[in-house]
Design a protein around this motif. Structure first.
Motif, PDB file in Angstrom:
ATOM      1  N   GLU A  43     -49.496  -2.637   3.312  1.00 20.05           N
ATOM      2  CA  GLU A  43     -48.686  -3.838   3.118  1.00 20.05           C
ATOM      3  C   GLU A  43     -47.939  -3.796   1.797  1.00 20.05           C
ATOM      4  N   ARG A  44     -48.613  -3.392   0.725  1.00 16.48           N
ATOM      5  CA  ARG A  44     -47.957  -3.336  -0.588  1.00 16.48           C
ATOM      6  C   ARG A  44     -46.825  -2.299  -0.596  1.00 16.48           C
ATOM      7  N   LEU A  45     -47.046  -1.151   0.037  1.00 21.44           N
ATOM      8  CA  LEU A  45     -45.988  -0.136   0.085  1.00 21.44           C
ATOM      9  C   LEU A  45     -44.790  -0.641   0.879  1.00 21.44           C
ATOM     10  N   GLU A  46     -45.061  -1.353   1.965  1.00 15.56           N
ATOM     11  CA  GLU A  46     -43.974  -1.893   2.770  1.00 15.56           C
ATOM     12  C   GLU A  46     -43.233  -2.986   1.998  1.00 15.56           C
ATOM     13  N   GLU A  47     -43.957  -3.794   1.231  1.00  9.34           N
ATOM     14  CA  GLU A  47     -43.318  -4.803   0.384  1.00  9.34           C
ATOM     15  C   GLU A  47     -42.432  -4.146  -0.670  1.00  9.34           C
ATOM     16  N   ALA A  48     -42.871  -3.023  -1.204  1.00  8.42           N
ATOM     17  CA  ALA A  48     -42.050  -2.295  -2.178  1.00  8.42           C
ATOM     18  C   ALA A  48     -40.774  -1.779  -1.515  1.00  8.42           C
ATOM     19  N   ALA A  49     -40.888  -1.282  -0.290  1.00 11.72           N
ATOM     20  CA  ALA A  49     -39.701  -0.822   0.441  1.00 11.72           C
ATOM     21  C   ALA A  49     -38.758  -1.993   0.707  1.00 11.72           C
ATOM     22  N   ASP A  50     -39.304  -3.167   1.046  1.00 12.62           N
ATOM     23  CA  ASP A  50     -38.473  -4.356   1.245  1.00 12.62           C
ATOM     24  C   ASP A  50     -37.731  -4.721  -0.036  1.00 12.62           C
ATOM     25  N   ALA A  51     -38.428  -4.664  -1.169  1.00 11.20           N
ATOM     26  CA  ALA A  51     -37.809  -4.992  -2.450  1.00 11.20           C
ATOM     27  C   ALA A  51     -36.682  -4.009  -2.786  1.00 11.20           C
ATOM     28  N   LEU A  52     -36.912  -2.737  -2.494  1.00 14.50           N
ATOM     29  CA  LEU A  52     -35.877  -1.729  -2.726  1.00 14.50           C
ATOM     30  C   LEU A  52     -34.668  -1.994  -1.832  1.00 14.50           C
ATOM     31  N   LYS A  53     -34.921  -2.363  -0.587  1.00 14.22           N
ATOM     32  CA  LYS A  53     -33.817  -2.685   0.322  1.00 14.22           C
ATOM     33  C   LYS A  53     -33.041  -3.889  -0.200  1.00 14.22           C
ATOM     34  N   TYR A  54     -33.763  -4.912  -0.665  1.00 14.21           N
ATOM     35  CA  TYR A  54     -33.106  -6.099  -1.207  1.00 14.21           C
ATOM     36  C   TYR A  54     -32.225  -5.723  -2.402  1.00 14.21           C
ATOM     37  N   ALA A  55     -32.745  -4.897  -3.284  1.00 11.72           N
ATOM     38  CA  ALA A  55     -31.967  -4.456  -4.443  1.00 11.72           C
ATOM     39  C   ALA A  55     -30.732  -3.668  -4.003  1.00 11.72           C
ATOM     40  N   SER A  56     -30.883  -2.857  -2.969  1.00  5.73           N
ATOM     41  CA  SER A  56     -29.735  -2.080  -2.494  1.00  5.73           C
ATOM     42  C   SER A  56     -28.676  -2.989  -1.877  1.00  5.73           C
ATOM     43  N   LEU A  57     -29.108  -4.093  -1.247  1.00  3.96           N
ATOM     44  CA  LEU A  57     -28.141  -5.044  -0.688  1.00  3.96           C
ATOM     45  C   LEU A  57     -27.370  -5.749  -1.797  1.00  3.96           C
ATOM     46  N   ILE A  58     -28.058  -6.052  -2.894  1.00  2.00           N
ATOM     47  CA  ILE A  58     -27.380  -6.646  -4.050  1.00  2.00           C
ATOM     48  C   ILE A  58     -26.346  -5.664  -4.600  1.00  2.00           C
ATOM     49  N   LEU A  59     -26.738  -4.407  -4.725  1.00  2.00           N
ATOM     50  CA  LEU A  59     -25.811  -3.381  -5.211  1.00  2.00           C
ATOM     51  C   LEU A  59     -24.639  -3.211  -4.251  1.00  2.00           C
ATOM     52  N   HIS A  60     -24.917  -3.221  -2.952  1.00  2.00           N
ATOM     53  CA  HIS A  60     -23.874  -3.090  -1.934  1.00  2.00           C
ATOM     54  C   HIS A  60     -22.849  -4.218  -2.084  1.00  2.00           C
ATOM     55  N   GLU A  61     -23.345  -5.441  -2.219  1.00  2.00           N
ATOM     56  CA  GLU A  61     -22.460  -6.587  -2.386  1.00  2.00           C
ATOM     57  C   GLU A  61     -21.628  -6.450  -3.665  1.00  2.00           C
ATOM     58  N   HIS A  62     -22.275  -6.031  -4.736  1.00  2.00           N
ATOM     59  CA  HIS A  62     -21.562  -5.831  -6.000  1.00  2.00           C
ATOM     60  C   HIS A  62     -20.465  -4.779  -5.844  1.00  2.00           C
ATOM     61  N   MET A  63     -20.794  -3.697  -5.184  1.00  2.00           N
ATOM     62  CA  MET A  63     -19.811  -2.626  -5.001  1.00  2.00           C
ATOM     63  C   MET A  63     -18.597  -3.132  -4.206  1.00  2.00           C
ATOM     64  N   LEU A  64     -18.859  -3.871  -3.126  1.00  2.00           N
ATOM     65  CA  LEU A  64     -17.755  -4.345  -2.296  1.00  2.00           C
ATOM     66  C   LEU A  64     -16.916  -5.413  -3.002  1.00  2.00           C
ATOM     67  N   GLU A  65     -17.575  -6.336  -3.684  1.00  2.00           N
ATOM     68  CA  GLU A  65     -16.844  -7.462  -4.272  1.00  2.00           C
ATOM     69  C   GLU A  65     -16.245  -7.153  -5.631  1.00  2.00           C
ATOM     70  N   ASP A  66     -16.991  -6.479  -6.476  1.00  2.00           N
ATOM     71  CA  ASP A  66     -16.557  -6.326  -7.876  1.00  2.00           C
ATOM     72  C   ASP A  66     -15.956  -4.968  -8.198  1.00  2.00           C
ATOM     73  N   VAL A  67     -16.364  -3.937  -7.519  1.00  2.00           N
ATOM     74  CA  VAL A  67     -15.890  -2.609  -7.866  1.00  2.00           C
ATOM     75  C   VAL A  67     -14.711  -2.193  -6.985  1.00  2.00           C
ATOM     76  N   ILE A  68     -14.896  -2.289  -5.681  1.00  2.00           N
ATOM     77  CA  ILE A  68     -13.843  -1.815  -4.766  1.00  2.00           C
ATOM     78  C   ILE A  68     -12.667  -2.781  -4.753  1.00  2.00           C
ATOM     79  N   ASP A  69     -12.944  -4.088  -4.770  1.00  2.00           N
ATOM     80  CA  ASP A  69     -11.870  -5.070  -4.740  1.00  2.00           C
ATOM     81  C   ASP A  69     -11.213  -5.293  -6.096  1.00  2.00           C
ATOM     82  N   ALA A  70     -11.746  -4.684  -7.138  1.00  2.00           N
ATOM     83  CA  ALA A  70     -11.231  -4.918  -8.504  1.00  2.00           C
ATOM     84  C   ALA A  70      -9.848  -4.336  -8.718  1.00  2.00           C
TER      85      ALA A  70
END
Length: 70
Positions: A43-70
Motif C-alpha cells: 500500500e505504501r509503495l502504491e501511495e508513493a507511485a500515486d504521489a509521483l503521478k500527481y507530481a507529474s500531472l502538476i509538471l504536465h500542466e505547468h509545461m502546457l500552460e507556462d512553458v509551451i504557451d509562453a
C-alpha cells in the motif's frame, strides 16, 4: 512530455503489482502479522507511485500552460 506520460503508465503498473502482492501475501503469509506487513508495504509503495503521478500531472500542466504557451 514523454517521461511525464510514462509516469502514468508506471503508476498503473504499480496498481497491478499491489494487487498481485496482496494475492500472493494471502497465499504465502505464515500469520496475520506477516500478511499485514506485506500488504502495508504494498500500500505504501502504491501511495508513493500515486504521489509521483500527481507530481507529474502538476509538471504536465505547468509545461502546457507556462512553458509551451509562453
Amino acid at each position: 512530455m514523454t517521461a511525464i506520460d510514462r509516469v502514468a503508465a508506471i503508476e498503473h503498473q504499480a496498481d497491478d503489482a499491489e494487487r498481485a502482492l496482496a494475492a500472493s501475501a494471502l497465499q504465502h503469509a505464515s500469520d496475520f502479522r506477516q500478511l499485514h506487513l506485506f500488504t502495508s508495504i504494498g500500500e505504501r509503495l502504491e501511495e508513493a507511485a500515486d504521489a509521483l503521478k500527481y507530481a507529474s500531472l502538476i509538471l504536465h500542466e505547468h509545461m502546457l500552460e507556462d512553458v509551451i504557451d509562453a
